[in-house]
Design an enzyme around this catalytic site. Sequence first.
Site, PDB file in Angstrom:
ATOM      1  N   CYS A   2     130.976 -35.731  37.121  1.00  0.00           N
ATOM      2  CA  CYS A   2     131.524 -35.813  38.680  1.00  0.00           C
ATOM      3  C   CYS A   2     132.288 -36.478  39.037  1.00  0.00           C
ATOM      4  CB  CYS A   2     130.293 -35.849  39.470  1.00  0.00           C
ATOM      5  SG  CYS A   2     129.022 -34.516  39.320  1.00  0.00           S
ATOM      6  N   ARG A  27     136.354 -35.336  34.752  1.00  0.00           N
ATOM      7  CA  ARG A  27     135.084 -35.772  34.880  1.00  0.00           C
ATOM      8  C   ARG A  27     133.813 -34.601  35.094  1.00  0.00           C
ATOM      9  NH1 ARG A  27     134.728 -41.189  35.763  1.00  0.00           N
ATOM     10  NH2 ARG A  27     132.695 -41.068  36.827  1.00  0.00           N
ATOM     11  N   TRP A  72     130.238 -31.627  37.519  1.00  0.00           N
ATOM     12  CA  TRP A  72     129.452 -31.098  36.445  1.00  0.00           C
ATOM     13  C   TRP A  72     128.071 -30.957  36.758  1.00  0.00           C
ATOM     14  CZ3 TRP A  72     125.850 -32.919  32.824  1.00  0.00           C
ATOM     15  CH2 TRP A  72     126.048 -32.324  31.607  1.00  0.00           C
ATOM     16  N   ASN A  96     128.159 -38.904  42.802  1.00  0.00           N
ATOM     17  CA  ASN A  96     128.025 -38.921  41.399  1.00  0.00           C
ATOM     18  C   ASN A  96     126.986 -39.488  40.777  1.00  0.00           C
ATOM     19  OD1 ASN A  96     128.778 -38.923  38.687  1.00  0.00           O
ATOM     20  ND2 ASN A  96     130.102 -40.907  38.978  1.00  0.00           N
ATOM     21  N   GLY A  97     126.277 -38.980  40.021  1.00  0.00           N
ATOM     22  CA  GLY A  97     124.892 -39.347  39.237  1.00  0.00           C
ATOM     23  C   GLY A  97     123.826 -38.750  39.502  1.00  0.00           C
ATOM     24  N   GLU A 467     133.667 -36.929  12.482  1.00  0.00           N
ATOM     25  CA  GLU A 467     134.419 -36.894  13.639  1.00  0.00           C
ATOM     26  C   GLU A 467     135.199 -35.671  13.482  1.00  0.00           C
ATOM     27  OE1 GLU A 467     134.270 -38.295  16.494  1.00  0.00           O
ATOM     28  OE2 GLU A 467     136.334 -38.186  17.419  1.00  0.00           O
ATOM     29  N   LYS A 471     135.518 -33.098  16.654  1.00  0.00           N
ATOM     30  CA  LYS A 471     136.796 -32.542  17.326  1.00  0.00           C
ATOM     31  C   LYS A 471     137.020 -31.112  17.162  1.00  0.00           C
ATOM     32  CE  LYS A 471     137.432 -35.245  19.359  1.00  0.00           C
ATOM     33  NZ  LYS A 471     136.484 -36.513  19.194  1.00  0.00           N
ATOM     34  N   GLU A 474     133.871 -29.144  19.350  1.00  0.00           N
ATOM     35  CA  GLU A 474     134.042 -29.305  20.815  1.00  0.00           C
ATOM     36  C   GLU A 474     135.170 -28.606  21.458  1.00  0.00           C
ATOM     37  OE1 GLU A 474     134.028 -33.441  22.409  1.00  0.00           O
ATOM     38  OE2 GLU A 474     135.401 -33.771  20.789  1.00  0.00           O
ATOM     39  N   HIS A 490     122.247 -28.244  -1.605  1.00  0.00           N
ATOM     40  CA  HIS A 490     120.738 -28.566  -1.427  1.00  0.00           C
ATOM     41  C   HIS A 490     120.226 -27.610  -0.441  1.00  0.00           C
ATOM     42  CE1 HIS A 490     120.132 -31.579  -4.283  1.00  0.00           C
ATOM     43  NE2 HIS A 490     121.460 -32.192  -3.892  1.00  0.00           N
ATOM     44  N   LYS A 589     133.766 -35.894  30.435  1.00  0.00           N
ATOM     45  CA  LYS A 589     134.141 -37.051  30.057  1.00  0.00           C
ATOM     46  C   LYS A 589     133.146 -38.142  30.779  1.00  0.00           C
ATOM     47  CE  LYS A 589     137.387 -39.417  27.963  1.00  0.00           C
ATOM     48  NZ  LYS A 589     137.839 -38.967  26.691  1.00  0.00           N
TER      49      LYS A 589
HETATM   50  C1  F6R Z   1     133.946 -36.616  21.900  1.00  0.00           C
HETATM   51  C2  F6R Z   1     133.336 -37.470  22.849  1.00  0.00           C
HETATM   52  C3  F6R Z   1     132.190 -37.914  23.179  1.00  0.00           C
HETATM   53  C4  F6R Z   1     132.016 -39.599  23.411  1.00  0.00           C
HETATM   54  C5  F6R Z   1     130.463 -39.921  23.968  1.00  0.00           C
HETATM   55  C6  F6R Z   1     130.445 -41.111  24.198  1.00  0.00           C
HETATM   56  O1  F6R Z   1     135.179 -36.373  21.808  1.00  0.00           O
HETATM   57  O2  F6R Z   1     134.460 -38.153  23.699  1.00  0.00           O
HETATM   58  O3  F6R Z   1     131.290 -37.715  22.019  1.00  0.00           O
HETATM   59  O4  F6R Z   1     132.337 -40.199  22.302  1.00  0.00           O
HETATM   60  O5  F6R Z   1     130.129 -39.055  24.967  1.00  0.00           O
HETATM   61  O6  F6R Z   1     131.347 -41.480  25.123  1.00  0.00           O
HETATM   62  P1  F6R Z   1     131.645 -43.053  25.522  1.00  0.00           P
HETATM   63  O7  F6R Z   1     132.558 -43.642  24.601  1.00  0.00           O
HETATM   64  O8  F6R Z   1     132.498 -43.052  27.002  1.00  0.00           O
HETATM   65  O9  F6R Z   1     130.468 -43.832  25.580  1.00  0.00           O
END
Ligand code: F6R
Length: 594
Positions: A2, A27, A72, A96-97, A467, A471, A474, A490, A589
């Site tokens: 948010c 966000r 969000w 937010n929260g 990773e 990527k 997602e 396996h 994010k």
């Molecule tokens: C994936 C991604 C997330 C963050 C995770 C941790 O692309 O960005 O998996 O890595 O949510 O976020 P931070 O680094 O802000 O603690």
Amino acid sequence: MCGIIGYNGNKNAIPIVIDGLKNLEYRGYDSSGIAYFHNEKIKIIKEKGRISELEKILDDDTPNLCIGHTRWATHGKPSKVNSHPHKSGEITIVHNGIIENYASLKEDLIKEGYTFLSETDTEVAAAMIDYLYSKDNDKLKVLEKLEDILRGSYALLILFRDDPDNIYALRKGSPLIVAKSKTGNLVASDIPAILDYTKDYYLLDENDIAIIGKNDIKFFKDGKEITKNLLTFEFDISSAKKDGYKHYMLKEIYEQPKVIRNYLDHYLNNMDLIPDLSVYEKVHIVACGSAYHAGLIGNYLFEEYGDMEVTCYVASEYRYKKNFINDKTLVILISQSGETADTIASLRLAKEKGAKTLGIVNVVGSTIARESDQVIYINAGCEIAVATTKAYTLQVLTLSLCAYKLGIIKGKIDKNRELELKKSYYNLSKEIEEVLNFDYKKYAKRIAKSKNAFFIGRLIDYYICEEGSLKLKEISYIHSETYPAGELKHGTISLIEENTPVIAVITDKKIAEKTISNIKEVRARGAYTLILKNKDIEISPDIYDDVMEIEELNDLVSSILTIVPLQMLAYHVADSLGYDIDKPRNLAKSVTVE
Ligand code: F6R
């Protein structure tokens, strides 16, 4: 999660708040809304969907004060009624929260005669403020009382109907900044919302209250007015802008050579800033998502170069399990945002148990940065795309420098090797520039046709695959799994069908042959095999379909190069499918919920 913003100044506040919301949309983006004073009442306009949907229903009022929110969803599905702002009696808020005890507070408030329209915790917070205000007409006292009543994390912007001149703001757990610009004052969840107006800002600390007037800003803590230091956003403002790129993610991938160069200029020349891990008996690395994947590489490198006991944990597990830590343990918390709820909880737990803590963080002044015993800022600038790229790379680089220092201290890296490695670090940006030029579209087209994909590798290549696979899934919504190359047979190999993409990473010569055998196994079962390998690892062309070749680098440095083609591949797959890459479905994010 948010985004919230408020403006109080000389200009029409609505376009400023709407632009701010667009800059905070990363966000959360399932609904949005604004509130402002109009004919002595508070007018609320909100809508489900992106901010562009809200823009369609705005009136042409020109208030000088306005608050806004982009959501969000946590409590209640994305809908107009659940979107913010929420109003109860005299009070209108954006939040937010999460208010953890909202259900019991709601029951109490219903007994007091309050009714609720939405399923949200936020409406309960608005009603609680209204209730307290009906008992005691002192606004500051009412807001101070919230600290004891609301459990959880919150950043709130509050409008009192009887005070059209001010925005009230407070925070506990969720970030909030306040900024002064030439045309008015702003309050927001994060820096990108204010950068069009100013680079200077104040950071609210836990339980700070701010009153944002048109001309002045006042801060309070524990009932007393306080002064706060004015901070300056140090990075190029363009780090928060798209700069002509189609998506922020692409721009941030392309920024990597530059941020790595700047990072190395700063840290490689000031190795005192990198902690000496050899003084600890063991190291725990704790993080979520991509930051956890960076931690896996750190884990491997610390073991290799430090001969020490290291374990990497997912933060949402770490905080609930039995952990054998004490004052000889270093707990490293990795987080781009510095606000990830489970990582913060793990940090607090580690401190409670007497361990030393190191935060590897991007956002300056964030909770993890402030509460860790020591912090290394990765200095990536603003990262806007929900899928992390440049922050992940700099997290790995930070861990790599810790391992490099450890290797020197432990005598595993002698003087000659130290100089060689220094050169490799500095070559990294040039090598990344090279791999950015590969023709990813041709591989992407093939992968985009599939519903499932697999990534395989061994040791450090396996951690990179984790990773790369995240990527891809997602942002492209293609189901993707990662396996240690030897593990596929396996069970999981039963999922390989004609044309199932299997992406294999091979940068470690010692074990290349083993992974090559595993590629043969899946190709024999019809897989489309794409190999990402070092130039000097020889593989016969008849065992794979496609290959991407990168320069051979030392294992301290190689993973930082290896991830870039996988980031680009994921990007181009998602782009060829036409997805909204910067705002993937269901994500946001900065995950401030547990
Ligand atoms: C994936 C991604 C997330 C963050 C995770 C941790 O692309 O960005 O998996 O890595 O949510 O976020 P931070 O680094 O802000 O603690």
